[in-house]
Scaffold this motif. Structure first.
Motif, PDB file in Angstrom:
ATOM      1  N   UNK A 116      -7.904  34.286 -90.320  1.00 48.41           N
ATOM      2  CA  UNK A 116      -8.031  32.992 -90.971  1.00 48.41           C
ATOM      3  C   UNK A 116      -6.747  32.219 -90.949  1.00 48.41           C
ATOM      4  N   UNK A 117      -6.721  31.120 -91.734  1.00 49.85           N
ATOM      5  CA  UNK A 117      -5.594  30.180 -91.634  1.00 49.85           C
ATOM      6  C   UNK A 117      -4.253  30.753 -92.089  1.00 49.85           C
ATOM      7  N   UNK A 118      -4.249  31.928 -92.710  1.00 49.60           N
ATOM      8  CA  UNK A 118      -2.945  32.532 -93.004  1.00 49.60           C
ATOM      9  C   UNK A 118      -2.204  32.833 -91.708  1.00 49.60           C
ATOM     10  N   UNK A 154      -9.368  23.489 -97.894  1.00 48.54           N
ATOM     11  CA  UNK A 154      -9.810  24.645 -97.107  1.00 48.54           C
ATOM     12  C   UNK A 154      -8.639  25.605 -96.873  1.00 48.54           C
ATOM     13  N   UNK A 155      -7.492  25.018 -96.461  1.00 50.56           N
ATOM     14  CA  UNK A 155      -6.304  25.839 -96.210  1.00 50.56           C
ATOM     15  C   UNK A 155      -5.891  26.570 -97.483  1.00 50.56           C
ATOM     16  N   UNK A 214      -1.730  31.094 -89.126  1.00 46.62           N
ATOM     17  CA  UNK A 214      -1.521  29.849 -88.394  1.00 46.62           C
ATOM     18  C   UNK A 214      -0.159  29.879 -87.711  1.00 46.62           C
ATOM     19  N   UNK A 258       5.211  26.955 -93.355  1.00 48.65           N
ATOM     20  CA  UNK A 258       4.520  28.239 -93.485  1.00 48.65           C
ATOM     21  C   UNK A 258       4.171  28.783 -92.089  1.00 48.65           C
ATOM     22  N   UNK A 291      -8.388  29.440 -98.385  1.00 47.70           N
ATOM     23  CA  UNK A 291      -8.429  30.590 -97.483  1.00 47.70           C
ATOM     24  C   UNK A 291      -7.060  31.218 -97.243  1.00 47.70           C
ATOM     25  N   UNK A 292      -6.023  30.624 -97.782  1.00 48.32           N
ATOM     26  CA  UNK A 292      -4.689  31.183 -97.543  1.00 48.32           C
ATOM     27  C   UNK A 292      -4.238  32.100 -98.663  1.00 48.32           C
ATOM     28  N   UNK A 343     -12.144  27.154 -86.612  1.00 46.79           N
ATOM     29  CA  UNK A 343     -11.092  26.474 -87.361  1.00 46.79           C
ATOM     30  C   UNK A 343     -11.281  24.955 -87.275  1.00 46.79           C
ATOM     31  N   UNK A 402     -13.523  36.307 -89.814  1.00 48.33           N
ATOM     32  CA  UNK A 402     -12.351  35.660 -89.240  1.00 48.33           C
ATOM     33  C   UNK A 402     -12.678  34.223 -88.850  1.00 48.33           C
ATOM     34  N   UNK A 403     -11.625  33.499 -88.497  1.00 46.42           N
ATOM     35  CA  UNK A 403     -11.728  32.100 -88.115  1.00 46.42           C
ATOM     36  C   UNK A 403     -11.210  32.012 -86.676  1.00 46.42           C
ATOM     37  N   UNK A 439      -0.787  26.423 -82.916  1.00 48.69           N
ATOM     38  CA  UNK A 439      -2.027  25.843 -83.455  1.00 48.69           C
ATOM     39  C   UNK A 439      -1.745  24.454 -84.011  1.00 48.69           C
ATOM     40  N   UNK A 478      -5.018  33.773 -84.295  1.00 46.99           N
ATOM     41  CA  UNK A 478      -5.978  33.231 -85.251  1.00 46.99           C
ATOM     42  C   UNK A 478      -7.197  34.151 -85.404  1.00 46.99           C
ATOM     43  N   UNK A 521      -1.836  31.796 -79.968  1.00 44.35           N
ATOM     44  CA  UNK A 521      -2.620  30.895 -80.811  1.00 44.35           C
ATOM     45  C   UNK A 521      -4.017  31.478 -81.037  1.00 44.35           C
ATOM     46  N   UNK A 534      -9.207  22.782 -87.525  1.00 44.81           N
ATOM     47  CA  UNK A 534      -8.063  22.132 -86.909  1.00 44.81           C
ATOM     48  C   UNK A 534      -8.134  22.158 -85.387  1.00 44.81           C
TER      49      UNK A 534
END
Lengths: 331, 528
Positions: free
Chosen positions: B216-218, A325-326, B220, B51, A329-330, A159, A194-195, B224, B211, B207, A161
């Protein structure tokens, strides 16, 4: 007998006093640098052999936390030098106003050279997707080839972030595709198993067979080959070029040892430091030592093109790239 | 009101409890306030943050609901059956949530991942493969961690139903649904909301697991976002704001749970081993056996996978691993002792408050869970800021790690100690007061015999969690003197993943051994 002991004690005391009077240089760095397998122990011995000083490495958290630690401590920090900032953090680090110019104009072997008044590189590497030759016969040769590859060619990434390689990949795609980056990410999305938060999780998942490739460095296969005698791992070479990460150090304005700090900065690009890097940090030395690179390194493929944003640009780019990116991928 | 009858004992309860509460507040709300004060300008929330809040709350709610709902039948079956290996299975229920995060992730993936055992099995019989990455993966991992914890909490609830009640029910011919309503439901009402709140808080601050398995970032979480603000952006204002948001979510939920729970009020018993006359039919036996077998399979298979994963690296760990393990053991024992003392003091305060004004007791109970909701990154930075003018935080690294982990483990200990302490206070408090017992005599004769089991369990949890902690350690790591988790990360950074796997297994093994030793002490006087 008693007097003998007293004399010995006095002698030992004088020695200890002598050691305390020695100049001491404090270098803040990231945790892995100071472990028994990291570069710190050997570098400390090599530098102390020539400086007649006491070099102390202080582990101050992981990569990004390092800068935070110095910011928390501000001008009152005990550190003379901060070693281990990622090139993408350089702009933010310069802005803190805590760092002093190093005044050196060294020649480095990092592609594209390096000219920053505050920070000097000590190693660098290219990000790459690492795969297992026994599981994937033919690795994709570009992001677009990866998108077109059979469905089971999957990747696991970090990630942006929470991880430096993750941020590196973000900038890699941006540097290679510019405005097309969002569409590349959208097309890549089904390939991403996955991330993860950090490198360990991603690389472990790859080794466990959850994905065909993991985001790492072109030098990762050298570790497998040198340390484990395992020749099955390789980095997929991409035609777009590979994004470069440079790790740098800077000396602090508030140092009480400016001369010693300057000597260390110069030493950083000498053999006593550079020859330690490849097989401890598993990165390319910023200046190849006269003794050359270890065999496993020399055999590594070299990307046709090196991609990198200057620090300021990387910083300016980050937010937008992250948002893209968010978004991609969201969905 | 026993406090009024014996002022000295009462005073001690207020003082010790007050001090424990002050420590909790300092490390939670105080930490966030300190970080906010140090920030230049307040942070602002963004759409992705909202979110993240929504995802955090939703996955934590589902994880907690699933864990507790599944734990009820499992605990029920375990409570009324005796079989060889039962003690071991109950001990092993403590293992999953003590695993280092990465070990747990790899264990779950080895079973449920794309190339995991389940998919291999499905592939072999030609069935479609499953892909867990996404919300199912997050829930799967969180239930793997927390179902055992919830089961242990509910099992303890069962153990506190006096044997006399089961006998009376049997004499009156009460079975099945009526038995559940009369004996088990009141106990669940007392225990389950607290268990739900605890699991919710654990999952809300997840966290790395969320993840990695969320795909993925969904997936989050707020944690995080806090990490990002703290570590990557060094935006203290934003970090403080997000941490405050996480508190609000967790405190709200904890208050709700504290309000929902009601003491079981099943009255005192002589503490004999309960004999169960219900569920002796063939169908009930088969159902219980199937439940226990499924639960064991679900929980033990990732543990086995984690074990197999780590074994090859055991030989490559390096000599530094043993001193590191020694340091971690000392920290763990200190944290456990401190955590039990804090939980005991706080539980005493809550019981005393409840006797005067119930809402104050509930609020204190909810606040006692709050240390689970504080981001270790925020707490670490706050401690650093607070202590730096006084001492070198690095030189006091090990005591600090013990202190912070004692506070982090406090919610578990409090959750475990509070219900039995409440019952003991209600059932024996007036008697102890009328006998004129002093604080020492009460502790020795009334509280300890009743609290031995939860003390053992809670001490084990605290020790094991402190053993495996990395979050707070990072800021205070002393060079050259790493704790075991830090040592593991050192191996990882040197790319020595196999050795790291071995050292992580050693860490998990030591954590579990510590836990099992405490737990065995707690259960040593167990009836049957």
């Amino acid at each position: 007998m008693k007097t003998m002991n007293l004399a010995a004690a006095a002698f030992a005391f004088a020695l200890a006093g002598g050691a305390a009077a020695q100049e001491k240089l404090v270098v803040y760095t990231y945790d892995s640098f100071v472990t028994e397998w990291g570069p710190a122990p050997k570098i400390e011995a090599n530098f102390e052999a020539v400086c007649a000083c006491d070099l102390e490495f202080v582990a101050a958290g992981d990569g990004a936390a390092l800068l935070g630690r110095v910011q928390l401590e501000g001008a009152g920090t005990e550190a003379d030098i901060v070693l281990g900032l990622d090139s993408n953090l350089v702009a933010a680090a310069a802005e803190t106003g805590l760092f002093a110019p190093h005044g050196l104009t060294p020649e480095t072997d990092a592609p594209g050279g390096w000219a920053d008044p505050l920070f000097l590189p000590y190693d660098w590497g290219w990000f790459a997707f690492v795969y297992d030759k026994t599981r994937l016969a033919e690795a994709p040769s570009s992001f677009e080839a990866l998108i077109e590859a059979p469905e089971d060619v999957t990747i696991v990434i970090q990630d942006p972030r929470s991880s430096s390689p993750g941020l590196g990949l973000l900038l890699w795609v941006k540097a290679a595709y510019g405005d097309r980056a969002p569409e590349i990410w959208e097309a890549l999305a089904p390939r991403i198993v996955t991330v993860t938060k950090g490198w360990w999780e991603a690389y472990s998942l790859f080794l466990e067979g959850e994905a065909m490739m993991a985001l790492s460095y072109t030098t990762s296969p050298a570790y497998h080959s040198i340390a484990e005698g395992d020749e099955t791992k390789a980095a997929a070479m991409f035609d777009e070029g590979h994004y470069m990460q440079v790790e740098v150090a800077g000396m602090l304005k508030g140092t009480d040892q400016p001369e010693l700090a300057a000597r260390f900065m110069a030493f950083m690009l000498e053999e006593g430091f550079q020859s330690v890097i490849p097989e401890t940090n598993w990165m390319y030395p910023a200046k190849t030592p006269p003794s050359g690179l270890p065999e496993g390194f020399a055999a590594l493929p070299v990307p046709a093109k090196t991609l990198a944003f200057p620090p300021e640009e990387a910083r300016a780019m980050r937010e937008e790239a992250l948002a893209e990116w968010l978004e991609a991928l969201s969905q | 009101m026993n406090g009024a009858a014996r002022p000295p004992a009462g005073l001690l309860v207020w003082l010790a409890g007050g001090a424990a509460l002050a420590l909790v507040l300092a490390l939670t709300l105080g930490a966030v306030a300190l970080v906010a004060l140090r920030a230049e300008g307040a942070g602002a929330l963004t759409t992705p943050d909202l979110r993240a809040l929504r995802f955090t709350a939703w996955q934590a709610f589902l994880s907690a609901a699933l864990s507790v709902l599944l734990a009820i039948p499992l605990a029920r079956a375990l409570a009324r059956r005796r079989f060889p290996g039962r003690g071991l299975l109950v001990s092993l229920l403590g293992a999953p949530f003590l695993l280092p995060v990465i070990v747990a992730i790899l264990g779950v993936i080895a079973i449920w991942g794309r190339s995991g055992w389940v998919n291999d099995g499905l592939g072999a019989i030609g069935a479609p493969r499953i892909d867990v990455y996404g919300l199912p993966g997050v829930l799967l991992a969180h239930v793997f961690f927390n179902l055992p914890l919830a089961t242990r909490l509910i099992l303890q609830g069962y153990a506190e139903i006096p044997a006399e009640r089961w006998r009376l029910a049997a004499q009156l011919g009460i079975e099945g649904r009526a038995l559940f309503r009369l004996l088990e439901a009141p106990m669940l009402r007392a225990v389950a909301p607290g268990a739900f709140a605890l699991v919710f808080l654990i999952c809300a601050t997840s966290f790395a697991v969320a993840l990695a398995l969320g795909g993925g970032p969904r997936a989050t979480t707020l944690e995080l976002a806090i990490y990002q603000a703290m570590r990557f952006d060094f935006d203290l204002g934003r970090a403080a704001l997000l941490a405050a948001l996480q508190f609000a979510l967790c405190l709200g939920l904890a208050l709700l749970a504290a309000g929902l729970s009601a003491p079981a009020a099943l009255g005192p018993g002589f503490g004999a081993a309960p004999e169960r006359w219900d569920g002796r039919g063939g169908l009930a036996r088969a159902a219980d056996a199937a439940l226990i077998a499924l639960g064991a399979l679900f929980l033990l298979s990732p543990l086995l996978a984690a074990l197999l994963h780590g074994i090859p690296g055991l030989g490559a760990m390096g000599a530094g691993v043993w001193p590191a393990a020694g340091r971690s053991l000392i920290v763990a024992l200190a944290a456990a002792a401190l955590s039990l003392a804090l939980a005991g003091a706080l539980a005493g305060l809550i019981v005393a408050l409840e006797a005067r004004w119930a809402p104050a007791g509930r609020l204190t109970e909810a606040l006692g869970l709050l240390t689970l909701a504080v981001s270790p990154f925020v707490a670490g930075v706050a401690l650093f800021l607070a202590l730096r003018p006084l001492i070198s935080p690095v030189s006091a690294a090990l005591p600090l790690i013990a202190l912070v982990n004692a506070l982090m483990a406090l919610p578990y200990a409090l959750r475990l100690l509070l219900p039995p302490l409440r019952e003991a206070a209600r059932d024996y408090g007036p008697l102890a007061a009328s006998l004129g017992m002093g604080a020492g005599a009460r502790l020795r004769l009334v509280w300890l015999p009743r609290l031995r089991r939860p003390l053992g369990f809670a001490g084990g949890v605290a020790a094991a969690l402190a053993m495996g902690d990395l979050g707070v350690v990072a800021l205070f790591s002393a060079p050259g003197a790493p704790t075991l988790p830090l040592y593991v990360y050192g191996l990882v950074s040197a790319h020595r993943l196999e050795a790291a796997g071995g050292a992580a297994l050693l860490l998990a093994g030591l954590s579990f051994s510590l836990f099992a030793a405490f737990d065995a002490w707690g259960r040593a006087r167990d009836p049957a």
